[in-house]
Design a protein around this motif. Structure first.
Motif, PDB file in Angstrom:
ATOM      1  N   GLY A 147       0.843  -1.185   0.000  1.00  0.00           N
ATOM      2  CA  GLY A 147       0.000   0.000   0.000  1.00  0.00           C
ATOM      3  C   GLY A 147       0.875   1.230   0.000  1.00  0.00           C
ATOM      4  N   ASN A 148       0.259   2.398   0.141  1.00  0.00           N
ATOM      5  CA  ASN A 148       1.058   3.603   0.292  1.00  0.00           C
ATOM      6  C   ASN A 148       1.480   3.754   1.754  1.00  0.00           C
ATOM      7  N   THR A 149       2.265   4.783   2.037  1.00  0.00           N
ATOM      8  CA  THR A 149       2.816   4.930   3.389  1.00  0.00           C
ATOM      9  C   THR A 149       1.725   5.023   4.450  1.00  0.00           C
ATOM     10  N   GLU A 150       0.686   5.812   4.179  1.00  0.00           N
ATOM     11  CA  GLU A 150      -0.401   5.957   5.144  1.00  0.00           C
ATOM     12  C   GLU A 150      -1.090   4.624   5.389  1.00  0.00           C
TER      13      GLU A 150
ATOM     14  N   VAL B 288       0.070   1.472   4.964  1.00  0.00           N
ATOM     15  CA  VAL B 288       0.849   0.435   5.650  1.00  0.00           C
ATOM     16  C   VAL B 288       1.061   0.793   7.121  1.00  0.00           C
ATOM     17  N   CYS B 289       1.231   2.081   7.416  1.00  0.00           N
ATOM     18  CA  CYS B 289       1.375   2.482   8.819  1.00  0.00           C
ATOM     19  C   CYS B 289       0.070   2.279   9.582  1.00  0.00           C
ATOM     20  N   ALA B 290      -1.055   2.526   8.918  1.00  0.00           N
ATOM     21  CA  ALA B 290      -2.358   2.314   9.558  1.00  0.00           C
ATOM     22  C   ALA B 290      -2.552   0.844   9.892  1.00  0.00           C
ATOM     23  N   GLN B 291      -2.062  -0.052   9.033  1.00  0.00           N
ATOM     24  CA  GLN B 291      -2.182  -1.487   9.308  1.00  0.00           C
ATOM     25  C   GLN B 291      -1.372  -1.875  10.536  1.00  0.00           C
TER      26      GLN B 291
ATOM     27  N   ALA C 272       5.973  -2.185   9.279  1.00  0.00           N
ATOM     28  CA  ALA C 272       5.877  -1.614   7.942  1.00  0.00           C
ATOM     29  C   ALA C 272       7.272  -1.257   7.464  1.00  0.00           C
ATOM     30  N   VAL C 273       7.544  -1.527   6.208  1.00  0.00           N
ATOM     31  CA  VAL C 273       8.778  -1.089   5.565  1.00  0.00           C
ATOM     32  C   VAL C 273       8.343  -0.144   4.458  1.00  0.00           C
ATOM     33  N   SER C 274       8.693   1.131   4.595  1.00  0.00           N
ATOM     34  CA  SER C 274       8.133   2.111   3.664  1.00  0.00           C
ATOM     35  C   SER C 274       9.080   3.255   3.396  1.00  0.00           C
ATOM     36  N   THR C 275       8.821   3.934   2.287  1.00  0.00           N
ATOM     37  CA  THR C 275       9.504   5.177   1.984  1.00  0.00           C
ATOM     38  C   THR C 275       8.761   6.311   2.676  1.00  0.00           C
ATOM     39  N   GLN C 276       9.466   7.393   2.908  1.00  0.00           N
ATOM     40  CA  GLN C 276       8.921   8.579   3.560  1.00  0.00           C
ATOM     41  C   GLN C 276       8.608   8.300   5.030  1.00  0.00           C
ATOM     42  N   ALA C 277       8.331   9.356   5.768  1.00  0.00           N
ATOM     43  CA  ALA C 277       8.096   9.242   7.206  1.00  0.00           C
ATOM     44  C   ALA C 277       6.616   9.090   7.511  1.00  0.00           C
ATOM     45  N   GLY C 278       6.312   8.361   8.582  1.00  0.00           N
ATOM     46  CA  GLY C 278       4.927   8.199   9.025  1.00  0.00           C
ATOM     47  C   GLY C 278       4.597   9.218  10.096  1.00  0.00           C
ATOM     48  N   GLY C 279       4.726  10.508   9.752  1.00  0.00           N
ATOM     49  CA  GLY C 279       4.563  11.566  10.738  1.00  0.00           C
ATOM     50  C   GLY C 279       3.177  11.649  11.339  1.00  0.00           C
ATOM     51  N   SER C 280       2.160  11.127  10.613  1.00  0.00           N
ATOM     52  CA  SER C 280       0.796  11.198  11.124  1.00  0.00           C
ATOM     53  C   SER C 280       0.460  10.012  12.033  1.00  0.00           C
ATOM     54  N   PHE C 281       1.477   9.236  12.401  1.00  0.00           N
ATOM     55  CA  PHE C 281       1.284   8.093  13.293  1.00  0.00           C
ATOM     56  C   PHE C 281       2.259   8.206  14.467  1.00  0.00           C
ATOM     57  N   PRO C 282       1.987   9.140  15.391  1.00  0.00           N
ATOM     58  CA  PRO C 282       2.930   9.392  16.483  1.00  0.00           C
ATOM     59  C   PRO C 282       3.088   8.238  17.452  1.00  0.00           C
ATOM     60  N   ASN C 283       2.175   7.272  17.423  1.00  0.00           N
ATOM     61  CA  ASN C 283       2.281   6.140  18.347  1.00  0.00           C
ATOM     62  C   ASN C 283       3.110   4.995  17.783  1.00  0.00           C
ATOM     63  N   LEU C 284       3.639   5.177  16.578  1.00  0.00           N
ATOM     64  CA  LEU C 284       4.506   4.168  15.979  1.00  0.00           C
ATOM     65  C   LEU C 284       5.958   4.607  16.077  1.00  0.00           C
ATOM     66  N   LEU C 285       6.809   3.661  16.356  1.00  0.00           N
ATOM     67  CA  LEU C 285       8.248   3.903  16.370  1.00  0.00           C
ATOM     68  C   LEU C 285       8.776   3.702  14.957  1.00  0.00           C
ATOM     69  N   ARG C 286       9.527   4.684  14.450  1.00  0.00           N
ATOM     70  CA  ARG C 286      10.107   4.571  13.110  1.00  0.00           C
ATOM     71  C   ARG C 286      11.616   4.473  13.219  1.00  0.00           C
TER      72      ARG C 286
END
Length: 318
Positions: free
Chosen positions: A129-132, A134-137, A146-160
């Protein structure tokens, strides 16, 4: 307060704040769910949902925090339920990876091959999927990481966790002038039609660079993956801007690439995971294969630091 009440909060938000839909999913009556939410609000001394004539409109500011906590509790409970099976099963189980196109196509194949050879009794599931997405999953507990390009800034409860830098290149047919111009600049790039697989996403660093320079790329075609982009570039319909990782001189006959790292900003590929995820040895091994610097000690320390910073009310970038 009980855990079930927090589960109701999560379900109401999951169903778009439609109380009736949430109640149906919970196999409960709508008045029953509504009463439990009201009891929770009374006990907490705050409103979780804003309402108009008993109709839920959305989360209040305080309710947003309650929902975030409720989500984490739900995910952590799921982790506890699977912990026994993980420990008893040894190198058996399921590992679900959510990933965006570039790592799925160009980074993970050799990682997956090694993993399956080493852990034949582990079921590996890849979801793209796109970054949003895969992070939502991962946040919802539907994927382990999730392994993704770009930052998951809208998911503050996830560790990147940073895996590797991602530089960009310009690709074109061998005789195209963009490949031989003495100095590659943004001004030179915008002279030609662009075949771009993410050209409509103006939030990406690449396109922000053009905007910052006051330039508008001539995007002839977009909305396709990197391989399709290269196909149309090969046909001479335009030049392409691709992640350097996606170009291989032997495989990609008929086009050539020119490094654009001097004019286009570096992005990254990263891993996102829930801090409460049970770190099974095969999950840690997978992380180490994606990025050798992500050793078990590094991952565990990052999780401890993340939890500590969250307890203090901040959201660190790892």
């Amino acid at each position: 307060m009980n855990l079930q009440q927090l589960h109701y909060v999560v379900e109401i938000v999951r169903h778009g704040n439609h109380l009736s839909a949430a109640a149906a999913a919970l196999s409960m009556s709508q008045p029953g769910v509504s009463q439990q939410i009201q009891l929770l609000e009374q006990e907490l001394g705050l409103e979780i949902f804003s309402r108009t004539r008993n109709r839920i409109n959305g989360l209040t500011e305080a309710g947003t925090i309650v929902h975030s906590i409720a989500q984490r509790i739900a995910v952590n409970l799921g982790e506890l339920k699977t912990l026994k099976d993980h420990i008893a099963g040894g190198d058996r189980g399921t590992l679900t990876i959510a990933t965006t196109h570039t790592p799925a196509r160009y980074l993970l194949p050799h990682v997956v091959r090694r993993f399956l050879a080493r852990y034949p009794d582990v079921r590996l599931i890849l979801r793209q999927g796109n970054t949003e997405q895969v992070c939502a999953q991962v946040e919802a507990g539907e994927a382990d990481l999730a392994v993704s390009t770009q930052a998951g800034g809208s998911f503050p409860n996830l560790l990147r966790l940073r895996c590797r830098d991602l530089t960009f290149c310009v690709v074109a047919p061998p005789t195209h002038p963009i490949l031989s111009v003495p100095e590659l600049t943004l001004e030179e790039i915008v002279r030609y039609p662009l075949i771009a697989y993410d050209g409509h996403n103006k939030g990406l660093k690449v396109w922000k660079a053009f905007a910052a320079a006051g330039l508008e790329p001539n995007i002839a075609m977009s909305g396709m993956d990197a391989d399709l982009c290269k196909t149309y570039v090969r046909m001479g319909l335009g030049i392409g801007i691709l992640a350097g990782l996606s170009f291989d001189a032997e495989r990609d006959q008929g086009i050539e690439a020119r490094d654009a790292s001097m004019v286009l900003p570096t992005s990254e590929i990263g891993v996102a995971l829930r801090p409460g995820t049970y770190l099974h040895p095969y999950l840690l091994d997978f992380l180490g294969s994606v990025a050798p610097h992500l050793t078990p000690d590094v991952v565990r320390r990052a999780i401890r630091d993340f939890d500590s910073d969250h307890a203090l009310g901040s959201s660190p970038v790892v």
